[in-house]
Design a protein around this motif. Structure first.
Motif, PDB file in Angstrom:
ATOM      1  N   TYR A   1      -3.315  -0.551  -5.462  1.00 34.41           N
ATOM      2  CA  TYR A   1      -1.956  -1.065  -5.537  1.00 34.41           C
ATOM      3  C   TYR A   1      -1.479  -1.952  -4.379  1.00 34.41           C
ATOM      4  N   PRO A   2      -1.562  -1.557  -3.114  1.00 31.88           N
ATOM      5  CA  PRO A   2      -0.988  -2.413  -2.062  1.00 31.88           C
ATOM      6  C   PRO A   2      -1.580  -3.819  -2.046  1.00 31.88           C
ATOM      7  N   ILE A   3      -2.898  -3.921  -2.235  1.00 31.57           N
ATOM      8  CA  ILE A   3      -3.528  -5.244  -2.267  1.00 31.57           C
ATOM      9  C   ILE A   3      -3.026  -6.033  -3.469  1.00 31.57           C
ATOM     10  N   TYR A   4      -2.872  -5.356  -4.587  1.00 34.93           N
ATOM     11  CA  TYR A   4      -2.348  -5.992  -5.801  1.00 34.93           C
ATOM     12  C   TYR A   4      -0.942  -6.555  -5.557  1.00 34.93           C
ATOM     13  N   GLU A   5      -0.064  -5.746  -4.976  1.00 42.32           N
ATOM     14  CA  GLU A   5       1.308  -6.204  -4.754  1.00 42.32           C
ATOM     15  C   GLU A   5       1.367  -7.401  -3.800  1.00 42.32           C
ATOM     16  N   PHE A   6       0.644  -7.320  -2.688  1.00 41.74           N
ATOM     17  CA  PHE A   6       0.664  -8.420  -1.721  1.00 41.74           C
ATOM     18  C   PHE A   6       0.087  -9.697  -2.336  1.00 41.74           C
ATOM     19  N   THR A   7      -0.961  -9.544  -3.135  1.00 35.18           N
ATOM     20  CA  THR A   7      -1.585 -10.721  -3.762  1.00 35.18           C
ATOM     21  C   THR A   7      -0.645 -11.357  -4.772  1.00 35.18           C
TER      22      THR A   7
ATOM     23  N   HIS B   1      -7.178   4.245   5.535  1.00 39.48           N
ATOM     24  CA  HIS B   1      -5.788   4.128   5.076  1.00 39.48           C
ATOM     25  C   HIS B   1      -4.985   3.117   5.910  1.00 39.48           C
ATOM     26  N   THR B   2      -5.499   1.928   6.017  1.00 38.99           N
ATOM     27  CA  THR B   2      -4.927   0.906   6.903  1.00 38.99           C
ATOM     28  C   THR B   2      -3.517   0.475   6.497  1.00 38.99           C
ATOM     29  N   TRP B   3      -3.295   0.295   5.210  1.00 35.69           N
ATOM     30  CA  TRP B   3      -2.065  -0.288   4.665  1.00 35.69           C
ATOM     31  C   TRP B   3      -0.819   0.550   4.914  1.00 35.69           C
ATOM     32  N   VAL B   4      -0.991   1.852   5.275  1.00 32.12           N
ATOM     33  CA  VAL B   4       0.166   2.731   5.446  1.00 32.12           C
ATOM     34  C   VAL B   4       0.989   2.331   6.674  1.00 32.12           C
TER      35      VAL B   4
ATOM     36  N   ALA C   1      -0.640  -3.778   7.575  1.00 31.92           N
ATOM     37  CA  ALA C   1      -0.334  -4.513   6.343  1.00 31.92           C
ATOM     38  C   ALA C   1      -0.136  -5.999   6.627  1.00 31.92           C
ATOM     39  N   LEU C   2       0.398  -6.324   7.787  1.00 28.75           N
ATOM     40  CA  LEU C   2       0.559  -7.730   8.181  1.00 28.75           C
ATOM     41  C   LEU C   2      -0.795  -8.433   8.271  1.00 28.75           C
TER      42      LEU C   2
ATOM     43  N   LEU D   1       8.818  17.874   1.800  1.00 31.29           N
ATOM     44  CA  LEU D   1       9.355  16.534   1.577  1.00 31.29           C
ATOM     45  C   LEU D   1       8.204  15.625   1.171  1.00 31.29           C
ATOM     46  N   VAL D   2       8.531  14.513   0.529  1.00 26.74           N
ATOM     47  CA  VAL D   2       7.507  13.529   0.153  1.00 26.74           C
ATOM     48  C   VAL D   2       7.244  12.582   1.315  1.00 26.74           C
ATOM     49  N   LEU D   3       5.965  12.349   1.598  1.00 27.16           N
ATOM     50  CA  LEU D   3       5.533  11.239   2.458  1.00 27.16           C
ATOM     51  C   LEU D   3       4.441  10.527   1.687  1.00 27.16           C
ATOM     52  N   ASN D   4       4.736   9.307   1.268  1.00 26.52           N
ATOM     53  CA  ASN D   4       3.892   8.607   0.300  1.00 26.52           C
ATOM     54  C   ASN D   4       2.884   7.706   1.015  1.00 26.52           C
ATOM     55  N   PRO D   5       1.575   7.891   0.792  1.00 26.96           N
ATOM     56  CA  PRO D   5       0.583   7.005   1.386  1.00 26.96           C
ATOM     57  C   PRO D   5       0.466   5.660   0.670  1.00 26.96           C
ATOM     58  N   VAL D   6       1.275   5.456  -0.365  1.00 27.10           N
ATOM     59  CA  VAL D   6       1.363   4.193  -1.114  1.00 27.10           C
ATOM     60  C   VAL D   6      -0.022   3.731  -1.583  1.00 27.10           C
ATOM     61  N   GLU D   7      -0.802   4.694  -2.057  1.00 28.30           N
ATOM     62  CA  GLU D   7      -2.111   4.355  -2.616  1.00 28.30           C
ATOM     63  C   GLU D   7      -1.979   3.859  -4.051  1.00 28.30           C
ATOM     64  N   GLY D   8      -0.869   4.183  -4.677  1.00 23.92           N
ATOM     65  CA  GLY D   8      -0.607   3.748  -6.040  1.00 23.92           C
ATOM     66  C   GLY D   8       0.770   4.220  -6.465  1.00 23.92           C
TER      67      GLY D   8
END
Length: 352
Positions: free
Chosen positions: A50-56, A184-187, A192-193, A317-324
């Protein structure tokens, strides 16, 4: 056709050409539910999650057709490609993957592409100073990670201010001394930059005609990432507590870049099971560090996080690694930025 495969070591994935072609014939009628198909007349980009998809998508704009391999609601550690993914990737211009050991199936996948393919594979974590983590990653990411370490070791990556500031903890406080690269670099918005710039450069390389558009949209994305980075730096630096207890060891880059320490129930993969003693040790840590919340993720079971919270007498609590994205998040328009902003809100609440 998106059944999960057994949890074997994916780096040794060795389909024969014959069996792959047979599987393609069988499955070619099954459309990709994960992200679409190849579009003639556009730059076709295959992304692995997902993160690569969104940035692309943000950088590519109308010139680019992005096909994401990972289906909505699936955790990337549990996923392997299908034959239709080989077909689509063979026809694409770019294959963007995270690297750093996340996609253990990638080497075998790339070898299985059509011999006439023109696709350019790009590891978007290049340039990030990678973290060497300790613990069981559950999927044999270690071998791939060690191979890729050499590719990253000569690059500056994150700012020197963080060079000696690695706060990541051993996965689940285990006694194992097995080392793996944390993928898990994108977190971290800082990482992410770097990833966004790599995506922009790869698009320009395969489609220089639309360079100006890519540059313009990249600058808009960069501005949002810089703001997110500034918000994390500003808000987290004010908080008195710095220790977080999380489901799996996905927050090493976030912790390194913003002065936190993670204590993980599981390892680099959410499939790496903790021992009973690990839970006992973490319960002790929760009490000693006066931790108020145990963080869990939405794409994996919250059973262990709730067990630990009950043992320690604290909340979750939720902490989301934004993997998807979950299906609900996708339908409600959530994205990398909204999820990261919620992460910051929950971190602020937990670390008061």
């Amino acid at each position: 056709m998106n059944k999960r495969k057994s949890k074997n070591k994916l780096n040794g994935w060795t389909w024969s050409v014959t069996s792959m072609l047979l599987a393609v014939l069988i499955l070619s009628g099954c459309g990709s539910k994960s992200g679409g198909s190849i579009v003639e007349g556009k730059v076709n980009v295959i992304t692995t999650f997902y993160p690569i998809y969104e940035f692309t998508k943000e950088i590519g704009g109308d010139e680019v057709n992005v096909v994401n391999l990972l289906p909505t609601g699936v955790e990337p550690h549990d996923w392997t490609p299908r034959s239709q993914d080989i077909v689509n990737t063979s026809k694409a211009q770019l294959f963007l993957y995270n690297g750093a050991g996340l996609e253990g199936w990638a080497p075998g996948f790339l070898k299985g592409l059509d011999k006439d393919t023109q696709v350019k594979p790009v590891e978007v974590s290049q340039g990030i100073q990678l973290i060497d983590a300790v613990g069981d990653d559950g999927h044999g990411h270690g071998e791939a990670a060690q191979e890729e370490e050499h590719d990253h070791s000569h690059e500056e990556g994150t700012e020197e201010a963080h060079a000696g500031h690695d706060h990541e903890e051993e996965a689940a406080e285990t006694n194992t001394d097995t080392h793996h690269t944390d993928p898990h670099t994108w977190v971290s918005p800082k990482s992410a930059l770097v990833m966004a710039e790599n995506i922009k450069n790869s698009l320009i390389e395969v489609d220089p005609e639309h360079k100006d558009g890519y540059e313009q949209r990249y600058e808009a994305l960069k501005e949002k990432l810089v703001k997110l980075d500034n918000d994390f730096t500003s808000e987290l630096s004010k908080l008195p507590k710095k220790d977080i207890v999380v489901s799996h060891q996905a927050f090493g880059y976030l912790c390194r870049d913003y002065g936190l320490t993670q204590h993980a129930i599981m390892g680099l993969s959410p499939d790496a099971e903790p021992r009973a003693q690990d839970i006992v040790n973490l319960t002790k840590t929760v009490k000693e560090k006066e931790v108020k919340y145990i963080f869990f993720e939405e794409l994996v079971s919250d059973k262990l996080a709730k067990t630990l919270a009950n043992e320690a007498g604290v909340e979750t609590l939720v902490l989301n690694p934004v993997e998807g994205l979950t299906k609900e998040q996708a339908s409600s328009g959530e994205n990398y930025f909204t999820l990261m902003e919620k992460n910051l809100q929950n971190l602020t609440k937990a670390l008061q």
